[in-house]
Design an enzyme around this catalytic site. Structure first.
Site, mmCIF file in Angstrom:
data_model
loop_
_atom_site.group_PDB
_atom_site.id
_atom_site.type_symbol
_atom_site.label_atom_id
_atom_site.label_comp_id
_atom_site.label_asym_id
_atom_site.label_seq_id
_atom_site.Cartn_x
_atom_site.Cartn_y
_atom_site.Cartn_z
ATOM 1 N N GLU A 150 -28.553 -37.230 63.843
ATOM 2 C CA GLU A 150 -29.520 -38.344 63.868
ATOM 3 C C GLU A 150 -28.952 -39.605 64.512
ATOM 4 O O GLU A 150 -29.018 -40.701 63.931
ATOM 5 C CB GLU A 150 -30.024 -38.643 62.442
ATOM 6 C CG GLU A 150 -30.804 -37.501 61.858
ATOM 7 C CD GLU A 150 -31.561 -37.831 60.574
ATOM 8 O OE1 GLU A 150 -31.300 -38.884 59.965
ATOM 9 O OE2 GLU A 150 -32.424 -37.022 60.185
ATOM 10 N N GLN B 141 -32.603 -29.564 51.568
ATOM 11 C CA GLN B 141 -31.296 -28.939 51.549
ATOM 12 C C GLN B 141 -31.331 -27.731 50.614
ATOM 13 O O GLN B 141 -32.422 -27.198 50.414
ATOM 14 C CB GLN B 141 -30.267 -29.971 51.150
ATOM 15 C CG GLN B 141 -30.237 -31.134 52.182
ATOM 16 C CD GLN B 141 -28.996 -32.018 52.131
ATOM 17 O OE1 GLN B 141 -27.996 -31.685 51.526
ATOM 18 N NE2 GLN B 141 -29.054 -33.172 52.777
ATOM 19 N N GLU C 285 -33.421 -29.945 60.134
ATOM 20 C CA GLU C 285 -33.732 -30.539 58.823
ATOM 21 C C GLU C 285 -35.250 -30.554 58.674
ATOM 22 O O GLU C 285 -35.936 -31.173 59.499
ATOM 23 C CB GLU C 285 -33.197 -31.966 58.701
ATOM 24 C CG GLU C 285 -31.690 -32.042 58.595
ATOM 25 C CD GLU C 285 -31.182 -33.446 58.269
ATOM 26 O OE1 GLU C 285 -31.879 -34.219 57.589
ATOM 27 O OE2 GLU C 285 -30.078 -33.765 58.750
ATOM 28 N N ASN D 150 -26.105 -37.327 57.331
ATOM 29 C CA ASN D 150 -25.544 -38.663 57.497
ATOM 30 C C ASN D 150 -24.056 -38.684 57.152
ATOM 31 O O ASN D 150 -23.282 -39.455 57.715
ATOM 32 C CB ASN D 150 -26.296 -39.662 56.603
ATOM 33 C CG ASN D 150 -27.755 -39.813 57.019
ATOM 34 O OD1 ASN D 150 -28.132 -39.508 58.134
ATOM 35 N ND2 ASN D 150 -28.585 -40.279 56.093
HETATM 36 O O1 AHR Z 1 -31.210 -34.564 54.182
HETATM 37 C C1 AHR Z 1 -30.971 -35.885 53.813
HETATM 38 C C2 AHR Z 1 -30.678 -36.783 55.001
HETATM 39 O O2 AHR Z 1 -31.814 -36.878 55.790
HETATM 40 C C3 AHR Z 1 -29.621 -36.301 55.963
HETATM 41 O O3 AHR Z 1 -28.328 -36.627 55.578
HETATM 42 C C4 AHR Z 1 -29.979 -37.027 57.224
HETATM 43 O O4 AHR Z 1 -29.583 -36.328 58.383
HETATM 44 C C5 AHR Z 1 -31.478 -37.228 57.124
HETATM 45 O O5 AHR Z 1 -31.828 -38.531 57.361
#
Ligand code: AHR
Length: 501
Positions: free
Chosen positions: A173, A353, A292, A72
């Site tokens: 996204e 992450q 992700e 994000n």
């Molecule tokens: O990984 C956390 C968030 O999850 C990321 O910033 C976004 O791309 C997703 O909604």
């Protein structure tokens, strides 16, 4: 005792296991970068401010490509803020995470960190508040060897050689209402195609990822992929998938079977991409960048986000610091099994992450760095899954789940390279061990078998600052190989990796 019988034959391959399947993701978010990988005052930090203890753990985790800088965050990011003299860099509002971004780490610093870690950079461009022009400018700055203003600027900023970034995400996204610059599929599809075309005018060999849905549960899922690819099919190489799983209302059985949802997600996106291919009569195939994926207790974050106040913009706040237990690790192992079983079409993936933020590695400022439970299945799979992914025929007892219906009690994936074979197993049974027999007669195996994994009498056990080593990898000494038949007993709620030489 539950039972499962598996058959694995080297003749039945799915596809090569690419190193990029074991990618990570570093976003400017919370304490990921600042007070995570970068903590200049920490005793283990080098002159560059990067913690060497964290670098060692990231290497041990075995992360290939790292997606950066968001997430994000990227949808409001000016890449120019993160280059040039560090002391002159602006402090900015990070609207995505309601924080202050100090820009002390930017492209150059992050690449230096990746050089220390030994991983490849995957860059995301901002298609939220910016567009093709800025994406091309960043590409020129990063990849053009010399002879232009931005290449010269890069050299003046301390790096003569280009970064040579191969893989680029066209935004993040963009289907999601929470995304800065969110738009509908028509608009984004056109924007992605336009941006990709412009970037390919600089370098036609780039690998470009169009945003798929931010989750299979999004109301536009499916149609989003179809429309975006209808516009951008010829211009991109990948469509992205994002998925986060959590245990809802104590329903551990459904949570353990999250891989079933991931399988269905991947297969729907493949079907949609191939439908567009058919309509276009295109010889080209679009693959999935699952950029992700993880376990994330999203509802906790949503609760935390409700308490932001308008005048509070902290630097590196503690956000999304989920503490993972044994059950979470078993789920993560199951998700890796799903990715391996689709290695022919999921050719790149990023665990979201890496440090502190929904992460396998945690740190304390001035204190230790440690492995969360989820570290173990990832690192073992990343090191053991080599060569080709093989089809595993599973004949197993079923177990009931509220969300996914009746599912096999065991999930399995296998890879082989040369004379070594690895088998990854998840026992989804809540209370019973499962006896697994594996017919390996086609391999004529003679070597030693090792079995390591994660399970515990307390599936809620976790590592944290008070006890950083409560949970670790365990050895399963029940594995026996005789006449091409391997037998192993899997504890309830467990993930196990077998390696057979
Ligand atoms: O990984 C956390 C968030 O999850 C990321 O910033 C976004 O791309 C997703 O909604």
């Amino acid at each position: 005792m539950a039972r499962a019988h598996l058959t694995i034959d080297p003749a039945f391959t799915i596809g090569p296991v690419r190193r990029r399947l074991f990618g990570g993701f570093v976003e400017h978010l919370g304490r990921h970068i600042y007070d995570g990988i970068h903590e200049p005052g920490h005793p283990s930090a080098g002159p560059d401010g990067f913690r060497r203890d964290v670098i060692e753990l990231v290497k041990e985790l075995g992360v290939s490509t790292v997606r950066y800088p968001g997430g994000n965050f990227v949808s409001g990011y000016n890449w120019e803020d993160g280059v040039g003299p560090v002391a002159e860099r602006p402090r900015r509002l990070d609207l995505a995470w309601h924080s202050t971004e100090t820009n002390q780490v930017g492209l150059h610093e992050f690449q230096r960190w990746l050089d220390l870690v030994g991983s490849e950079l995957m860059l995301a461009v901002n298609l939220g508040t910016r567009g093709p022009k800025e994406a091309v400018e960043l590409l020129e700055y990063a990849n053009v060897p010399a002879g232009t203003a931005r290449a010269a600027q890069r050299a003046a900023d301390g790096r003569e050689a280009p970064f040579g970034v191969a893989m680029w995400c066209l935004g993040n996204e963009m289907d999601a209402p929470w995304q800065l610059g969110h738009r509908d599929a028509e608009d984004y599809g056109k924007l992605a195609a336009m941006t990709a075309k412009a970037m390919r005018q600089v370098d036609r060999d780039l690998e470009l990822v169009a945003c798929g849905s931010s989750g299979r549960g999004m109301p536009t899922f499916g149609e989003w992929e179809r429309v975006v690819l209808t516009h951008a099919y010829d211009d991109v190489d990948y469509i992205s998938c994002h998925a986060y799983y959590q245990e809802h209302d104590g329903d551990l059985a459904s949570f353990l079977a999250s891989g079933v949802d991931m399988d269905a997600y991947i297969e729907s996106v493949i079907a949609t991409a191939d439908h567009v291919r058919a309509v276009k009569r295109s010889p080209k195939r679009i693959d999935i960048s699952f950029d992700e994926w993880n376990v994330w207790y999203l509802t906790r974050w949503q609760e935390q986000a409700r308490h932001f106040t308008i005048d509070e913009w902290p630097v590196a706040p503690r956000l999304l610091e989920d503490r993972y237990n044994v059950a979470d690790a078993v789920v993560l192992g199951g998700l890796l099994i799903s990715l391996l079983n689709h290695a022919d079409r999921v050719t790149s993936a990023n665990l979201a992450q890496l440090v502190n933020v929904i992460a396998p590695i945690m740190t304390e400022p001035g204190g230790p760095a440690w492995r969360q439970t989820t570290f173990f299945p990832f690192s073992v799979t990343s090191h053991a899954a080599r060569g080709d992914a093989l089809r595993v025929a599973v004949d197993a007892d079923a177990t009931d789940t509220a969300t996914h219906g009746s599912v096999p009690v065991v999930a399995a994936a296998a890879t082989s390279e040369g004379s070594s074979l690895s088998v990854f197993l998840q026992n989804r049974h809540l209370t019973e061990a499962t006896t697994v027999t594996i017919d390996l007669s086609a391999f004529q195996p003679t070597g030693a078998v090792s079995a390591r994994g994660i399970w515990d009498t307390d599936v809620r056990a976790a590592n944290d600052l008070r006890d950083t080593q409560r949970v670790g990898l365990r050895t399963n000494d029940t594995a026996r190989l005789s006449d091409g038949l391997l037998t192993v007993e899997l504890p309830p709620v467990s993930w196990t990796a077998l390696t057979i030489a």
